[in-house]
Design an enzyme around this catalytic site. Structure first.
Site, PDB file in Angstrom:
ATOM      1  N   ASP A 171       0.856  -1.195   0.000  1.00 25.22           N
ATOM      2  CA  ASP A 171       0.000   0.000   0.000  1.00 25.22           C
ATOM      3  C   ASP A 171       0.887   1.238   0.000  1.00 25.22           C
ATOM      4  O   ASP A 171       1.683   1.439   0.925  1.00 25.22           O
ATOM      5  CB  ASP A 171      -0.894  -0.024   1.250  1.00 25.22           C
ATOM      6  CG  ASP A 171      -1.959   1.070   1.230  1.00 25.22           C
ATOM      7  OD1 ASP A 171      -1.842   2.003   0.412  1.00 25.22           O
ATOM      8  OD2 ASP A 171      -2.899   0.976   2.041  1.00 25.22           O
TER       9      ASP A 171
ATOM     10  N   GLU B 274      -1.296  -0.981  -4.067  1.00 26.96           N
ATOM     11  CA  GLU B 274      -2.477  -0.212  -3.651  1.00 26.96           C
ATOM     12  C   GLU B 274      -2.195   1.280  -3.618  1.00 26.96           C
ATOM     13  O   GLU B 274      -1.139   1.706  -3.141  1.00 26.96           O
ATOM     14  CB  GLU B 274      -2.901  -0.698  -2.268  1.00 26.96           C
ATOM     15  CG  GLU B 274      -4.080   0.045  -1.668  1.00 26.96           C
ATOM     16  CD  GLU B 274      -4.560  -0.596  -0.367  1.00 26.96           C
ATOM     17  OE1 GLU B 274      -4.450  -1.844  -0.250  1.00 26.96           O
ATOM     18  OE2 GLU B 274      -5.033   0.131   0.521  1.00 26.96           O
TER      19      GLU B 274
ATOM     20  N   GLU C 225     -10.513   2.321  -1.577  1.00 22.65           N
ATOM     21  CA  GLU C 225     -10.931   2.412  -0.185  1.00 22.65           C
ATOM     22  C   GLU C 225     -11.559   3.759   0.142  1.00 22.65           C
ATOM     23  O   GLU C 225     -12.366   3.863   1.063  1.00 22.65           O
ATOM     24  CB  GLU C 225      -9.744   2.152   0.755  1.00 22.65           C
ATOM     25  CG  GLU C 225      -8.701   3.254   0.772  1.00 22.65           C
ATOM     26  CD  GLU C 225      -7.612   3.016   1.811  1.00 22.65           C
ATOM     27  OE1 GLU C 225      -6.656   2.321   1.464  1.00 22.65           O
ATOM     28  OE2 GLU C 225      -7.739   3.491   2.942  1.00 22.65           O
TER      29      GLU C 225
ATOM     30  N   HIS D  67     -11.795  -3.499   1.496  1.00 25.29           N
ATOM     31  CA  HIS D  67     -10.973  -2.846   2.495  1.00 25.29           C
ATOM     32  C   HIS D  67     -11.659  -2.976   3.853  1.00 25.29           C
ATOM     33  O   HIS D  67     -12.870  -3.089   3.928  1.00 25.29           O
ATOM     34  CB  HIS D  67     -10.854  -1.369   2.098  1.00 25.29           C
ATOM     35  CG  HIS D  67      -9.859  -0.591   2.875  1.00 25.29           C
ATOM     36  ND1 HIS D  67     -10.207   0.238   3.912  1.00 25.29           N
ATOM     37  CD2 HIS D  67      -8.522  -0.497   2.752  1.00 25.29           C
ATOM     38  CE1 HIS D  67      -9.118   0.810   4.383  1.00 25.29           C
ATOM     39  NE2 HIS D  67      -8.077   0.389   3.710  1.00 25.29           N
TER      40      HIS D  67
HETATM   41 MG    MG Z   1      -4.934   1.563   1.938  1.00 27.52          MG
END
Ligand code: MG
Length: 385
Positions: A212, A238, A264, A313
């Site tokens: 991420d 991500e 998300e 998420h």
């Molecule tokens: Mg994230």
């Protein structure tokens, strides 16, 4: 079945102190309101555990529970519920849940309605309405969404704990032994995420690894990072670029073989449409605390139209929107894995009546009517005035 009407709507802020832990590897002190700024992504977070529950009572005594990701300035969401939503919602039939979402969304059209606190409030209310629908009809919510494609939902670990690289690897090894096979690394200026990923792959040939990047990079920077971890076989990269950089997403996707994951922060299918139509998004990550069930399902349906995978998420919540996310995820055909906030999910389960659980690498799906989760009285000892 007779019709029942909504009688009462309430937003309930909760706050549970917890010992201050290093945030993403940094020692950060909260301000006088209890917030800290994450040094890695510049985002504000509460230093303690917070939640905002939504309770909707019907005239027949049925109670629906929702939760929204309104953990910063929760009073703003509560005011929207009290001042705008509750007077309009009283007297309506909870089974009109999707009509209600449309009306509430349109109601604020010239007042800043496409994101933020308003849609936080709508998400919590929408979840509570779906819970009511299930309870009224005597069915788990996944049945109302068309049926479960699966009875367990594979989970991936998102909070890799440990003070240094060796401790993080030990943590992963322990979770691997416990049955988990997928792990997300959060990029941080406090440690070398690329080095950690290489060592994870050396130790475990059979795990999925995700990274991420928290929307921090230009497309060129994100591609450079991706190139360094491509040999490790990465499940997805991500949030590589800023939320606003829709064109950059496409450049990153074209510049790496790693699948790109985003979503998300999306609140509606309109947010999803802007990104999915670029063809850059391989994995969609809807967050139930921000979307509610109605928009979560529409985002997933649009993602499937674009042949993207879905890996929901799981943000910081006490449990109600996690239960909602699992009900919805069960009904999604192209789901791969669901995130688990492994440091928080087990902490609050004892404060709810629920059979929801996550063990040996997978969530179990509840089959009770509605969401299958009800707060215990002890939870409300943490209620804010
Ligand atoms: Mg994230």
């Amino acid at each position: 079945m007779t019709t029942t009407r909504i009688a009462h709507i309430e937003a309930i802020p909760l706050r549970v102190p917890r010992p201050l832990a290093p945030h993403m590897g940094h020692a950060v002190q909260p301000n006088e309101r209890g917030y800290l700024i994450d040094p890695d992504n510049g985002t504000i977070y509460p230093a303690d555990d917070r939640a905002l529950l939504i309770r909707i009572d019907c005239e027949d005594g049925t109670v629906g529970w929702g939760e929204t990701y309104g953990i910063v300035a929760a009073g703003a969401v509560r005011e929207l519920v009290d001042d705008v939503i509750a007077p309009w919602l009283r007297g309506r039939d909870p089974l009109d849940v999707q009509r209600i979402w449309e009306s509430l969304y349109n109601m604020m059209r010239v007042r800043g309605y496409t994101t933020g606190f308003w849609l936080d409030a709508l998400a919590g209310v929408d979840i509570a309405l779906w819970d009511l629908c299930g309870k009224r009809l005597g069915q788990p919510v996944h049945k109302l969404l068309g049926g479960a494609a699966r009875t367990t939902i594979p989970a991936y670990i998102t909070n890799i704990q440990g003070a240094d690289e060796n401790a993080r690897l030990d943590f992963i090894a322990a979770q691997h032994a416990a049955g988990y096979r997928a792990f997300k690394v959060h990029a941080s200026t406090a440690f070398d995420a690329v080095a950690l990923i290489h060592r994870m792959r050396e130790r475990h040939a059979d795990i999925e690894i995700m990274l991420d990047l928290h929307w921090c990079h230009t497309a060129a920077e994100a591609i450079a990072i991706a190139k360094r971890i491509e040999p490790c076989g990465i499940a997805f990269l991500e949030a590589p670029v800023r939320v606003e950089d829709v064109d950059g997403l496409a450049r990153v996707a074209a510049g790496t073989s790693i699948p790109i994951a985003v979503g998300e922060e999306w609140r509606t299918v309109f947010d999803a449409h802007l990104r999915l139509k670029t063809g850059a998004v391989a994995v969609v990550q809807p967050e139930m605390g921000r979307t509610g069930i109605t928009q979560f399902m529409r985002i997933c349906q649009l993602a499937e139209l674009h042949h993207a995978r879905i890996a929901p998420h799981a943000t910081i919540g006490f449990g109600v929107f996690m239960a909602a996310s699992l009900q919805a995820s069960a009904a999604v055909e192209s789901l791969t894995r669901h995130e688990v906030q492994n440091h928080m999910f087990p902490r609050y389960l004892p404060l709810f009546d629920t059979t929801m659980s996550c063990a040996a690498g997978a969530y179990s799906l509840t089959t009770e009517p509605g969401l299958g989760i009800t707060p215990k009285p002890a939870l409300f000892e943490h209620r804010l005035p």
